[in-house]
Motif scaffolding. Sequence first.
Motif, mmCIF file in Angstrom:
data_model
loop_
_atom_site.group_PDB
_atom_site.id
_atom_site.type_symbol
_atom_site.label_atom_id
_atom_site.label_comp_id
_atom_site.label_asym_id
_atom_site.label_seq_id
_atom_site.Cartn_x
_atom_site.Cartn_y
_atom_site.Cartn_z
ATOM 1 N N LYS A 1 0.832 -1.203 0.000
ATOM 2 C CA LYS A 1 0.000 0.000 0.000
ATOM 3 C C LYS A 1 0.869 1.255 0.000
ATOM 4 O O LYS A 1 0.551 2.244 -0.671
ATOM 5 C CB LYS A 1 -0.922 -0.001 1.219
ATOM 6 N N GLN B 1 -8.270 1.480 -0.815
ATOM 7 C CA GLN B 1 -8.049 1.763 0.610
ATOM 8 C C GLN B 1 -9.325 1.573 1.427
ATOM 9 O O GLN B 1 -9.281 1.167 2.584
ATOM 10 C CB GLN B 1 -7.533 3.186 0.778
ATOM 11 N N GLN B 2 -10.469 1.872 0.799
ATOM 12 C CA GLN B 2 -11.754 1.730 1.487
ATOM 13 C C GLN B 2 -12.315 0.305 1.393
ATOM 14 O O GLN B 2 -13.368 0.014 1.947
ATOM 15 C CB GLN B 2 -12.767 2.719 0.879
ATOM 16 N N GLU C 1 -8.274 5.051 -4.073
ATOM 17 C CA GLU C 1 -9.273 5.468 -3.086
ATOM 18 C C GLU C 1 -10.201 4.307 -2.725
ATOM 19 O O GLU C 1 -10.458 4.045 -1.546
ATOM 20 C CB GLU C 1 -10.092 6.648 -3.627
ATOM 21 N N LEU C 2 -10.704 3.621 -3.742
ATOM 22 C CA LEU C 2 -11.608 2.495 -3.499
ATOM 23 C C LEU C 2 -10.868 1.320 -2.868
ATOM 24 O O LEU C 2 -11.431 0.572 -2.061
ATOM 25 C CB LEU C 2 -12.258 2.064 -4.823
ATOM 26 N N GLU D 1 0.944 4.290 -2.858
ATOM 27 C CA GLU D 1 0.834 5.721 -2.548
ATOM 28 C C GLU D 1 2.036 6.486 -3.116
ATOM 29 O O GLU D 1 1.886 7.614 -3.614
ATOM 30 C CB GLU D 1 0.739 5.914 -1.033
ATOM 31 N N VAL E 1 -5.766 6.921 -9.408
ATOM 32 C CA VAL E 1 -6.187 7.644 -8.205
ATOM 33 C C VAL E 1 -7.519 7.091 -7.687
ATOM 34 O O VAL E 1 -7.689 6.843 -6.486
ATOM 35 C CB VAL E 1 -6.314 9.155 -8.492
ATOM 36 N N GLU E 2 -8.469 6.884 -8.600
ATOM 37 C CA GLU E 2 -9.771 6.327 -8.215
ATOM 38 C C GLU E 2 -9.622 4.925 -7.646
ATOM 39 O O GLU E 2 -10.256 4.571 -6.651
ATOM 40 C CB GLU E 2 -10.711 6.302 -9.423
#
Length: 215
Positions: free
Chosen positions: A122, A194-195, A191-192, A126, A187-188
Amino acid sequence: MSVQPTEKVYIEILKKLRSIIVEDELQAGDKLPSERELTDRLSVGRSSVREALRALELLGLIETRRGEGTFIREATGHRLVEVLASFILNDEKARTDLQETRHIVIKDCVELAIMRCTSAEKNKLEELIDRMKDASVDKINLACKQFEKVIIQSCNNHLLYRLYVELTGYGSSLLRTNSHWPPEMCVEVMELFQQKKAKELTDLLSKQNDAVHRI
């Protein structure tokens, strides 16, 4: 470097041999027509047929059994798969199938990666996102390729990862397209990812795949 006439003839023979295999619906383990029959069907000299068969045998595509004939071998090696792909992927349907298969493999990898991705992976993702900011086009493209690769690797399934590598390689060289995700997509995805929103992430991948097919 320009292709010599003899090389063009050689390639044509290989393409015609591939057509015969398709027309006769030959599979791994099946016997190829004899040199004499191939000479008649291909309308070329017997020595040319013999040279083409010898090359295919060296690549591991076929094998000659003394007193029995020449047979198609199982697809077991990297060189074999690569050579077969260069012929098989000449038609549009096969190219579409490649794109579809690659998309399926990526979706499966991402679903596993959401559950298995390590903290180190991860952090790497990033870092790659940061590299995409205010960079040259080449550096952005490289970061995008690496980002996608890290995502796939983090699924921790070596076979799925190898399928992804092979399909991506064929897509890039034969379809002549950049198959990696663009920076905004990365980027999208991040975000998804990580969630841990698996469904939203696979929906995003499907939407991107559909967009590629429309190009």
